[in-house]
Design an enzyme around this catalytic site. Structure first.
Site, PDB file in Angstrom:
ATOM      1  N   GLY A  96       0.825  -1.212   0.000  1.00 37.87           N
ATOM      2  CA  GLY A  96       0.000   0.000   0.000  1.00 37.87           C
ATOM      3  C   GLY A  96       0.850   1.249   0.000  1.00 37.87           C
ATOM      4  O   GLY A  96       1.511   1.542   0.995  1.00 37.87           O
ATOM      5  N   SER A 144       2.151   6.813  14.585  1.00 43.00           N
ATOM      6  CA  SER A 144       1.812   8.227  14.672  1.00 43.00           C
ATOM      7  C   SER A 144       2.982   9.085  14.232  1.00 43.00           C
ATOM      8  O   SER A 144       4.133   8.774  14.505  1.00 43.00           O
ATOM      9  CB  SER A 144       1.425   8.618  16.103  1.00 43.00           C
ATOM     10  OG  SER A 144       1.191  10.021  16.185  1.00 43.00           O
ATOM     11  N   LYS A 156      -3.144   3.578  20.282  1.00 42.25           N
ATOM     12  CA  LYS A 156      -3.107   4.550  19.186  1.00 42.25           C
ATOM     13  C   LYS A 156      -4.442   5.280  19.099  1.00 42.25           C
ATOM     14  O   LYS A 156      -4.501   6.487  18.831  1.00 42.25           O
ATOM     15  CB  LYS A 156      -2.784   3.856  17.863  1.00 42.25           C
ATOM     16  CG  LYS A 156      -2.838   4.780  16.632  1.00 42.25           C
ATOM     17  CD  LYS A 156      -1.945   6.006  16.787  1.00 42.25           C
ATOM     18  CE  LYS A 156      -1.686   6.733  15.487  1.00 42.25           C
ATOM     19  NZ  LYS A 156      -2.867   7.236  14.797  1.00 42.25           N
ATOM     20  N   HIS A 187      -4.393   7.727  21.868  1.00 38.61           N
ATOM     21  CA  HIS A 187      -3.479   8.788  21.417  1.00 38.61           C
ATOM     22  C   HIS A 187      -4.236   9.793  20.560  1.00 38.61           C
ATOM     23  O   HIS A 187      -4.127  11.011  20.746  1.00 38.61           O
ATOM     24  CB  HIS A 187      -2.322   8.159  20.620  1.00 38.61           C
ATOM     25  CG  HIS A 187      -1.493   9.123  19.825  1.00 38.61           C
ATOM     26  ND1 HIS A 187      -1.958   9.737  18.672  1.00 38.61           N
ATOM     27  CD2 HIS A 187      -0.227   9.577  20.001  1.00 38.61           C
ATOM     28  CE1 HIS A 187      -1.022  10.524  18.193  1.00 38.61           C
ATOM     29  NE2 HIS A 187       0.035  10.449  18.973  1.00 38.61           N
ATOM     30  N   ASN A 188      -5.031   9.298  19.620  1.00 39.85           N
ATOM     31  CA  ASN A 188      -5.770  10.196  18.736  1.00 39.85           C
ATOM     32  C   ASN A 188      -6.849  10.960  19.489  1.00 39.85           C
ATOM     33  O   ASN A 188      -7.132  12.121  19.169  1.00 39.85           O
ATOM     34  CB  ASN A 188      -6.384   9.408  17.583  1.00 39.85           C
ATOM     35  CG  ASN A 188      -5.345   8.995  16.559  1.00 39.85           C
ATOM     36  OD1 ASN A 188      -4.153   8.968  16.856  1.00 39.85           O
ATOM     37  ND2 ASN A 188      -5.774   8.671  15.363  1.00 39.85           N
ATOM     38  N   GLU A 228      -5.129  13.657  21.173  1.00 40.22           N
ATOM     39  CA  GLU A 228      -4.771  14.604  20.102  1.00 40.22           C
ATOM     40  C   GLU A 228      -5.961  15.501  19.754  1.00 40.22           C
ATOM     41  O   GLU A 228      -5.794  16.711  19.561  1.00 40.22           O
ATOM     42  CB  GLU A 228      -4.333  13.791  18.886  1.00 40.22           C
ATOM     43  CG  GLU A 228      -4.016  14.588  17.636  1.00 40.22           C
ATOM     44  CD  GLU A 228      -3.752  13.663  16.468  1.00 40.22           C
ATOM     45  OE1 GLU A 228      -4.396  13.839  15.418  1.00 40.22           O
ATOM     46  OE2 GLU A 228      -2.902  12.752  16.599  1.00 40.22           O
TER      47      GLU A 228
END
Length: 627
Positions: A171, A295, A350, A353-354, A357
């Protein structure tokens, strides 16, 4: 790229012969591990006794040091029996990414006959059985059948070494391309794949390779079978495709071409529950699956992201040399990448984390709105934020400072951007996870719903005409007050985020290390900051940052300014949901006796849900007939 090539196998398999031929063919130095045995080991084996692990340890460490020293100058070939995995771990200690393993494999009868025909070999053939009993077949070595001729063996080894890649990336979107360049810049031989869609996506991998000199040794594919076959076994393939069903489609496309013990790494923003499902499914197929949070955005992926892998720890060890090498480095030069825990825990943190954020971004947006109401133009807002770097440094503060400087023509670009904020779904997942786990991550929910509110642009324009705003000419606050309110809210945000991680760890028995999670978030990721660096040490002593004396003092210092700022925003109709929620949540979490007693009485009144009493410590449930 310089490599240490270890040729391994039981005594009598032909290691020395093949090693010398291979070294000569490659024009690199050759070393026979037997030549480095201490005299005590040789004497013991000559007397018919087997070496134990204690005997071998110093010998293995000597060979590891030899390998490291040779890598400073050139590649080399070292032959060594290396029968157990822990022996191989010692031999490749700290040089895993520079190590290749060749396993010369044969039957007991084949090698027994060879040993009996060899003169002056210091190990009697009767000890061969103990070697076969000890042998733990390597899963990450080039397997070579000793029944082949030496010439055929060398040819096979060279084909495997020279024509296969160490790591595959599936990808080539923005993040995938940056990670490819990062891997290549760190000396890894990689294979890259992107699908072929006529008229839409054609020769993507090939064109990408041609565009960047560092990819000259990379292999480019748009055919899945060719891509998979280009990789050394066990194959290590990182998937950088859209989260959701696309991941499942890609897995099904890859499976027919994979072998047992191959490893798939999902580097997208997948839902942690789906990661566990994929982990369990692929386990039935003999394929390892590692869910990995990444990230840092495009720049981080290229220069060094923060990486959060989870799954089987043994599988992680196979990919650790790649992930830890390309990761950002913390202040002690350690990789911002660590094994997080089992199942989908990497994608869970994660996701959190977002969520954190989202809040950090929302807080800065609110701060900018307040500074604007104080009469500052974008240049002045940028200058104000610049002065905060010494006391509230973070990556998001840094980029927001730059955003308010940017002009387009005679006006600032930020003034021309439509006020509708998008999202990719991780904030939504974090809010749902908080509700499912019963954790009050109220700031994350507030930041998420603020984005949702922004999307109702047309309705906001209509309602704006019906309701008058009350804005005074002068807010009764200073920029110092705004800074302290911002710092207060950031502490609460980090408290809530890590509280959610800790509760998930306890309830799902993940055994997550909050200090290590904070550490890998100190560089490379979007929420890196000096506050995060401080949390690394704080989490070594507690899982609740609001019990830390240093942060208690700061919260008490910042609270008066926060109350003042939020009050002024309310009085002047300035939208500041995250700042307001920070003080409201803090008041709630620090209230010894809350209003929930009324709610319990109401629940018991209309639904006979019962309640517990302060004057009954037995935990017994009570019900009252309220009529």
């Amino acid at each position: 790229m310089k490599k240490v090539i270890f040729v391994m196998g039981v005594s009598g398999c032909g290691k020395s012969t093949i090693g010398k031929l291979l070294a000569k063919d490659l024009n690199v130095p050759f070393f026979d591990g037997d030549d480095f045995h201490p005299e005590s080991n040789i004497t013991k084996m000559s007397s018919g006794q087997s070496l134990n692990d204690e005997d071998r340890q110093g010998w293995l460490e000597t060979l590891n040091q030899l390998a490291k020293k040779q890598l400073e100058k050139n590649s080399c070939v070292i032959v060594c029996s290396a029968l157990k995995q822990k022996y191989r771990d010692t031999l490749s200690n700290s040089i895993q990414k520079d190590t290749e393993w060749i396993h010369l494999a044969g039957t007991f009868n084949q090698i027994f006959e060879r040993l009996n025909n060899r003169a002056n070999h210091f190990m009697p053939s009767k000890l061969l059985k103990s070697q076969f009993d000890t042998l733990e077949n390597p899963k990450d070595a080039i397997q070579v059948d000793i029944s082949l001729t030496p010439e055929e063996i060398i040819k096979k080894i060279k084909q495997e070494l020279m024509n296969t890649s160490e790591f595959g990336l599936f990808g080539l979107g923005v993040m995938g391309k940056s990670l490819c360049r990062n891997l290549a810049n760190n000396g890894f031989k990689i294979s890259m794949f992107n699908r072929h869609v006529s008229g839409i996506e054609e020769d993507v991998a090939k064109n990408f390779k041609a565009h960047y000199p560092e990819l000259s040794q990379a292999a480019a594919f748009d055919d899945i079978a060719s891509f998979v076959n280009s990789l050394q076994q066990p194959r290590k393939i990182m998937l950088m495709v859209n989260a959701g069903k696309t991941i499942d489609y890609v897995i099904e496309d890859l499976l027919p071409h994979l072998s047992e013990n191959d490893i798939l790494i999902d580097g997208g923003n997948s839902n942690y529950k789906k990661t566990k499902e994929r982990f369990d499914y692929l386990k039935t197929k003999g394929v390892q699956f590692i869910g990995t949070g990444v990230s840092g955005g495009e720049e981080g992926a290229l220069k060094g992201p923060s990486i959060m892998p989870s799954g089987n720890p043994d599988a992680y060890q196979k990919v650790a040399p790649f992930l830890e090498t390309i990761a950002a480095k913390d202040k002690n030069n350690l990789p911002c990448c660590t094994y997080v825990g089992p199942e989908g825990s990497g994608h869970f943190i994660k996701m959190v984390h977002n969520g954190v954020e989202y809040v950090e971004m929302q807080l800065l947006a609110e701060v900018a709105t307040i500074l604007k109401a104080l009469g500052q133009n974008p240049d002045e807002i940028s200058n104000t934020l610049e002065t905060w770097k010494d006391s509230a440094s973070s990556y998001l503060l840094e980029i927001t400072t730059a955003i308010f400087k940017k002009k387009e023509g005679d006006d600032w670009l930020v003034n021309k951007i439509l006020d509708k904020a998008g999202n990719k779904g991780t904030g939504n997942w974090t809010t749902i996870a908080s509700a499912e786990l019963g954790v009050p991550s109220t700031l994350i929910a507030s930041a998420l719903f603020s984005r949702y509110t922004s999307f109702y642009k047309e309705e906001r324009l209509e309602l704006h005409t019906h309701f008058e705003k009350t804005i005074t000419s002068q807010l009764q606050i200073s920029t110092k007050d705004v800074l302290e309110a911002y710092q207060f809210a950031r502490i609460i945000n980090h408290y809530q985020g890590f509280k959610l991680i800790d509760e998930a760890s306890n309830k799902m028995e993940w055994n997550l290390n909050l200090s290590e999670i904070a550490r890998i978030w100190t560089n490379g990721c979007i929420i890196r900051s000096t506050l995060m660096e401080e949390l690394v040490d704080i989490f070594k002593d507690t899982t609740n940052i609001l019990t830390n004396p240093q942060l208690i003092a700061l919260v008490n210092q910042y609270k008066p300014a926060t109350k003042k700022v939020v009050s002024q925003c309310v009085l002047n109709d300035i939208t500041s949901p995250a700042l307001a929620e920070a003080i409201q949540f803090f008041n709630g979490i620090t209230t010894a006796y809350a209003s929930a007693n009324v709610i319990q009485a109401q629940r018991d009144y209309f639904g006979a849900h019962t309640y517990q009493r302060l004057d009954d410590t037995s935990g017994k449930s009570h019900h009252t007939n309220w009529n």
